[in-house]
Scaffold this active site. Structure first.
Site, mmCIF file in Angstrom:
data_model
loop_
_atom_site.group_PDB
_atom_site.id
_atom_site.type_symbol
_atom_site.label_atom_id
_atom_site.label_comp_id
_atom_site.label_asym_id
_atom_site.label_seq_id
_atom_site.Cartn_x
_atom_site.Cartn_y
_atom_site.Cartn_z
ATOM 1 N N LYS A 1 0.813 -1.214 0.000
ATOM 2 C CA LYS A 1 0.000 0.000 0.000
ATOM 3 C C LYS A 1 0.848 1.265 0.000
ATOM 4 O O LYS A 1 0.377 2.326 -0.389
ATOM 5 C CB LYS A 1 -0.984 -0.033 1.147
ATOM 6 C CG LYS A 1 -1.953 -1.190 0.973
ATOM 7 C CD LYS A 1 -3.182 -1.101 1.799
ATOM 8 C CE LYS A 1 -4.195 -2.163 1.426
ATOM 9 N NZ LYS A 1 -3.774 -3.532 1.804
HETATM 10 C C1 LIG Z 1 -4.472 -4.643 1.392
HETATM 11 C C2 LIG Z 1 -3.714 -5.896 1.335
HETATM 12 C C3 LIG Z 1 -4.090 -6.941 0.488
HETATM 13 C C4 LIG Z 1 -5.356 -6.875 -0.350
HETATM 14 O O1 LIG Z 1 -5.263 -5.883 -1.326
HETATM 15 P P1 LIG Z 1 -6.572 -5.354 -2.050
HETATM 16 O O2 LIG Z 1 -6.142 -4.221 -2.890
HETATM 17 O O3 LIG Z 1 -7.488 -4.958 -0.948
HETATM 18 O O4 LIG Z 1 -7.103 -6.462 -2.842
HETATM 19 C C5 LIG Z 1 -3.298 -8.065 0.440
HETATM 20 N N1 LIG Z 1 -2.180 -8.166 1.184
HETATM 21 C C6 LIG Z 1 -1.789 -7.192 2.017
HETATM 22 C C7 LIG Z 1 -0.564 -7.374 2.830
HETATM 23 C C8 LIG Z 1 -2.528 -6.016 2.106
HETATM 24 O O5 LIG Z 1 -2.126 -5.040 2.921
#
Ligand SMILES: *Cc1c(COP(=O)(O)O)cnc(C)c1O
Length: 461
Positions: A112
């Site tokens: 993210k």
């Molecule tokens: C947010 C997240 C996901 C899922 O991602 P999306 O965009 O919500 O599908 C998977 N793994 C980790 C470590 C995350 O932080």
């Protein structure tokens, strides 16, 4: 480039306006009015370019007049300067024709950061020019919140409030949210699960009086600017393995459908992606939907991959919009049905989805077994989310290189990793004192009025 709402009933906006708005006023999500393929020779020229150069090439046409060329270059430079790896998103090999795309070298050790660091710089540039102050409210299953706080802490024109489900995030995730000392940062522990946090956030956006009073802005994965940031690493990874001359496949551990939707956009831009595989944990609504054609909510069952413990997958609306031939009225109807439990996807739309995506799911035991097996066969320790991806990718290996997205650093989920592999993975040195820092958090009920009152009091608006 203009952005339109998936529910067809909100004004078309510029990139900057859509970024600052987050959710559209008709409750829909913004998508580009059109996405056309990039030229083959341009894609063929990507190998050898830096991550930042690829990001600039990719994003420039989507930004329109919102930022000058110079501003966009500076935004991208600053966004990725704090990453702990020169490649930003390096590939490592896991097995014959199977690769991991490491997306955890940013400041909070999860993918993210790619989107949030960029959006922090974009907000700062846009707000400084406008002379405006905004209130960012985000809902998180753990990683979005820490990434948002890290991106916005100390910025002049922003207050940031993060709602997270009390007791349902890992200790590292919680501490990353509760230990920053800047006064514009507010961590709120909600008595509820992630879907409750996300629902309250949507309620705030639909409460226009509150929305306007506090200058509400969203940075959740519904924000188009975040999706755009994530398209970049699909291109850098695929071109390292021979695209566009050679196709690749991707497997994406998914909850909110944000990361995998970025892969879908990459394909629409002309990247030759053979398979795009959705990998879910035991909260497998996306997998079930593809199998059955019916999107039906169930209870969230907490798992060892908490960032994917989701039953209402916001970004799925974006792909539904395409699946229904961009008919916003149909999407609005289906989303209204979701409030009462679910909806059935039309035959034409489900055929579209099945042509674009494959899917699979991993149980808790399979996830742990995968962490163990990868440790034993490669000496690599992977996080539980990544393990869900690796397990599902194993069902889709073949002649085409498979790239599984490694979405978080294993040190973010130390208990699950230790239990599965026997390994203790230390935090990177820059975060080594995380467990010694003081925490600052406010517990709140799962109640819209109470949360809104708190935000108004803290912002004085
Ligand atoms: C947010 C997240 C996901 C899922 O991602 P999306 O965009 O919500 O599908 C998977 N793994 C980790 C470590 C995350 O932080």
């Amino acid at each position: 480039m203009k952005y339109i709402s998936t529910r067809g009933n909100a004004p078309a906006l510029s990139f900057e306006e859509a970024m600052l708005a987050g959710l559209a006023r008709d409750g829909g999500l913004y998508v580009p009015k059109n996405v056309s393929e990039r030229r083959h020779d341009e894609i063929a020229a990507l190998p050898g370019m830096s991550y930042e150069e690829v990001a600039y090439w990719l994003m420039r046409p989507f930004i329109g007049e919102s930022f000058s060329a110079e501003e966009l270059r500076t935004i991208i430079e600053r966004a990725y300067a704090g990453f702990g790896h020169a490649a930003r998103a390096p590939l490592v090999q896991l097995g014959p024709n199977h690769f991991l795309l490491e997306l955890f070298h940013g400041p909070t050790l999860a993918f993210k950061d790619f989107a949030m660091q960029l959006i922090g710089q974009m907000f700062q540039t846009a707000l400084a020019k406008r002379g405006e102050r905004i209130t960012i409210v985000g809902a998180t299953s753990g990683d979005t919140g820490s990434a948002a706080i890290e991106a916005f802490r100390g910025l002049d024109n922003v207050d940031v409030f993060i709602l997270f489900p009390h007791g349902r995030v890992s200790e590292v995730q919680r501490r990353q949210m509760t230990t920053p000392t800047e006064s514009n940062v507010h961590a709120l522990a909600v008595d509820g699960d992630f879907d409750d946090c996300q629902a309250r956030l949507k309620d705030m956006f639909n409460h226009f009086e509150f929305r306007d009073a506090v200058g509400l802005a969203g940075v959740n994965s519904i924000n188009w600017a975040r999706v755009l940031a994530q398209v970049v690493y699909y291109f850098t990874a695929a071109s390292s393995l021979g695209a566009p001359l050679r196709p690749v496949s991707f497997t994406v551990p998914t909850g909110n459908f944000g990361d995998i939707f970025a892969g879908y956009i990459a394909r629409k831009l002309g990247l030759p992606i053979e398979k795009l595989v959705i990998a879910t944990n035991q909260n497998d609504i996306l997998h079930r939907t593809l199998e059955t054609g019916s999107y039906t909510k169930a209870e969230v069952t907490p798992s060892i991959s908490p960032s994917m413990d989701i039953q209402v997958s916001s970004n799925f609306e974006r792909v539904l919009f395409d699946a229904y031939g961009r008919d916003g009225a149909v999407v609005a109807e289906q989303m209204a049905d979701l409030a009462s439990g679910g909806f059935t996807i039309s035959q034409g739309a489900i055929d579209f989805l099945r042509a674009e995506f494959a899917s699979g799911t991993a149980s808790e035991d399979e996830t742990r077994a995968t962490i163990k097996a990868i440790w034993e066969t490669t000496g690599q320790v992977i996080c539980p989310h990544t393990a869900v991806g690796v397990k599902v990718a194993g069902e889709h290996l073949g002649a085409t290189p498979m790239i599984t997205l490694a979405t978080a650093h294993p040190a973010k989920f130390p208990d699950a990793v230790r239990e599965a592999s026997g390994q203790d993975v230390p935090l990177p040195p820059r975060m080594a004192d995380l467990f010694d820092r003081d925490e600052r958090v406010t517990r709140v009920p799962n109640d819209l009025a109470a949360i809104e009152a708190l935000i108004r009091e803290r912002t004085g608006r």
